[in-house]
Enzyme design. Structure first.
Site, PDB file in Angstrom:
ATOM      1  N   ARG A 106       0.887  -1.172   0.000  1.00  0.00           N
ATOM      2  CA  ARG A 106       0.000   0.000   0.000  1.00  0.00           C
ATOM      3  C   ARG A 106       0.913   1.207   0.000  1.00  0.00           C
ATOM      4  NH1 ARG A 106      -5.516   1.048   3.299  1.00  0.00           N
ATOM      5  NH2 ARG A 106      -6.154  -0.308   1.592  1.00  0.00           N
ATOM      6  N   HIS A 133      -7.070   0.816  -6.794  1.00  0.00           N
ATOM      7  CA  HIS A 133      -7.252  -0.104  -5.659  1.00  0.00           C
ATOM      8  C   HIS A 133      -7.890  -1.390  -6.204  1.00  0.00           C
ATOM      9  CE1 HIS A 133      -7.632  -1.544  -1.704  1.00  0.00           C
ATOM     10  NE2 HIS A 133      -8.590  -0.787  -1.225  1.00  0.00           N
ATOM     11  N   GLN A 136      -9.869  -4.131  -4.082  1.00  0.00           N
ATOM     12  CA  GLN A 136     -11.227  -3.781  -3.655  1.00  0.00           C
ATOM     13  C   GLN A 136     -12.247  -4.176  -4.723  1.00  0.00           C
ATOM     14  OE1 GLN A 136     -12.120  -2.263  -0.545  1.00  0.00           O
ATOM     15  NE2 GLN A 136     -14.119  -2.986  -1.248  1.00  0.00           N
ATOM     16  N   ASP A 221     -17.178   6.751  -2.138  1.00  0.00           N
ATOM     17  CA  ASP A 221     -15.957   6.614  -1.330  1.00  0.00           C
ATOM     18  C   ASP A 221     -15.802   7.932  -0.567  1.00  0.00           C
ATOM     19  OD1 ASP A 221     -13.458   5.830  -0.342  1.00  0.00           O
ATOM     20  OD2 ASP A 221     -12.375   6.211  -2.216  1.00  0.00           O
ATOM     21  N   CYS A 261     -16.228   1.173  -0.168  1.00  0.00           N
ATOM     22  CA  CYS A 261     -15.071   0.334   0.201  1.00  0.00           C
ATOM     23  C   CYS A 261     -14.766   0.417   1.692  1.00  0.00           C
ATOM     24  CB  CYS A 261     -13.858   0.728  -0.630  1.00  0.00           C
ATOM     25  SG  CYS A 261     -13.267   2.406  -0.342  1.00  0.00           S
ATOM     26  N   ARG A 289     -13.313  -9.166   0.773  1.00  0.00           N
ATOM     27  CA  ARG A 289     -11.883  -8.875   0.603  1.00  0.00           C
ATOM     28  C   ARG A 289     -11.080 -10.124   0.972  1.00  0.00           C
ATOM     29  NH1 ARG A 289     -10.022  -3.677   0.898  1.00  0.00           N
ATOM     30  NH2 ARG A 289      -8.087  -4.657   0.224  1.00  0.00           N
TER      31      ARG A 289
END
Ligand code: CP
Ligand code: NVA
Length: 305
Positions: A106, A133, A136, A221, A261, A289
């Site tokens: 990340r 991402h 996700q 988001d 997310c 996930r």
């Protein structure tokens, strides 16, 4: 780097058929988990996890996923490794990839992840950058299909910032074959380079109500992503009118789902009545996930061949 190493830096690193294979396997692993069956496909394998930014879901899903498959995960933060003291990314990649079997990163800057992968002997997974991402999206696609079946030909509305999550939705529209309406305030549109690769499946607007009309799925988001905290006051003002409310959801199809997310800010990008309401599938989305990344780890490590 060995030519046979497969990375997962964006959804495009896997073909549509391979992504489908990962989702099928994720469903199988989820069902096995629910039956209490142990699946030990990654025994003695080690995942290195580099986190330059905070995380709850990504860290726990990767770490728990490795443990459940019989492997091990090591959490590495720049705060307590030489990465935070200026050791070059390429050197870190060369060293770590001689010690572990697969690496998840990340990163603040997408270019750093790409540089790391270029010098890694083992697969590298993008666990969020400023560009995208993709992990996700595996969970989001699995979640939609669990509730509503094949996403091909459906309409998805993206409401909010044209940042990393939005970019991954744009990529997903092409590889999973859905239409995507993107509503962002002026000044927050997605990167034109990402849009240019979208095969015309995307509609851009600054009106969230147009984007949500007849959508099968509405997604949002946070307005202020990690690393943008200094802009949060301005962003609150700029994103006025972009809160996903019950009246916005009412413009979508009657059976539309809501996803986020997470982490979420109730009363900012989404009303509590929506995220905690009957159309929301955010807890399944978070759980998935775990299952999708277990399948991804197996795929990249060639554990099923
Ligand atoms: N959605 C997501 O990636 O959550 P975390 O930041 O908690 O990992
Ligand atoms: N856009 C958010 C996603 C967090 C999972 C961020 O980058 O902070």
């Amino acid at each position: 780097m060995s030519p046979s190493v497969r990375h997962f830096i964006s959804l495009d690193d896997l073909s549509s058929a391979e992504l489908r294979q990962v989702l099928d396997r994720a469903r199988h692993l989820k069902a096995a988990n629910a039956r209490g069956e142990r699946v030990l496909t990654l025994q003695n394998r080690v995942l290195g996890m580099i986190f330059e930014k905070a995380s709850t879901r990504t860290r726990v899903s990767f770490e728990a996923g490795m443990a459940q498959l019989g492997g091990h995960a090591i959490f590495l933060s720049p705060r307590d490794t030489q990465l935070g003291r200026g050791e070059p990314i390429a050197d870190s990649a060369r060293v770590l990839s001689r010690m572990v079997d697969i690496i998840m990163i990340r990163a603040h800057h997408h270019a750093d992840l790409v540089e790391f992968a270029a010098h890694s002997r083992v697969p590298v997974i993008n666990a969020l950058t400023d560009l995208n991402h993709p992990c996700q999206l595996l969970a989001d696609m699995m979640t939609f299909e669990e509730h509503r079946g094949d996403i091909r030909g459906k309409t998805v509305a993206w409401v909010g910032d044209g940042f990393n999550m939005c970019h991954s939705y744009i990529n997903a529209a092409r590889v999973f074959g859905f239409r995507l309406n993107v509503a962002t305030p002026v000044g927050y549109a997605p990167d034109p380079k990402v849009v240019a690769e979208s095969d015309g499946l995307i509609t851009l607007t600054d009106d969230p109500r147009i984007a949500c009309k007849d959508a099968d799925l509405v997604v949002t988001d946070v307005w202020t992503s990690m690393g943008q905290e200094e802009e949060s006051v301005r962003r609150l003002k700029d994103f006025e009118g972009y809160c996903v409310s019950e009246s916005m959801m009412a413009l979508a199809r009657p059976d539309a789902l809501f996803m986020h997310c997470l982490p979420a800010h109730r009363g900012e990008e989404v009303d509590a009545a929506v995220i905690d309401g009957p159309k929301s599938v955010v807890w399944d989305e978070a759980e998935n996930r775990l299952h999708t990344q277990k399948a991804l780890l197996e795929f990249l490590l060639g554990a099923l061949h």
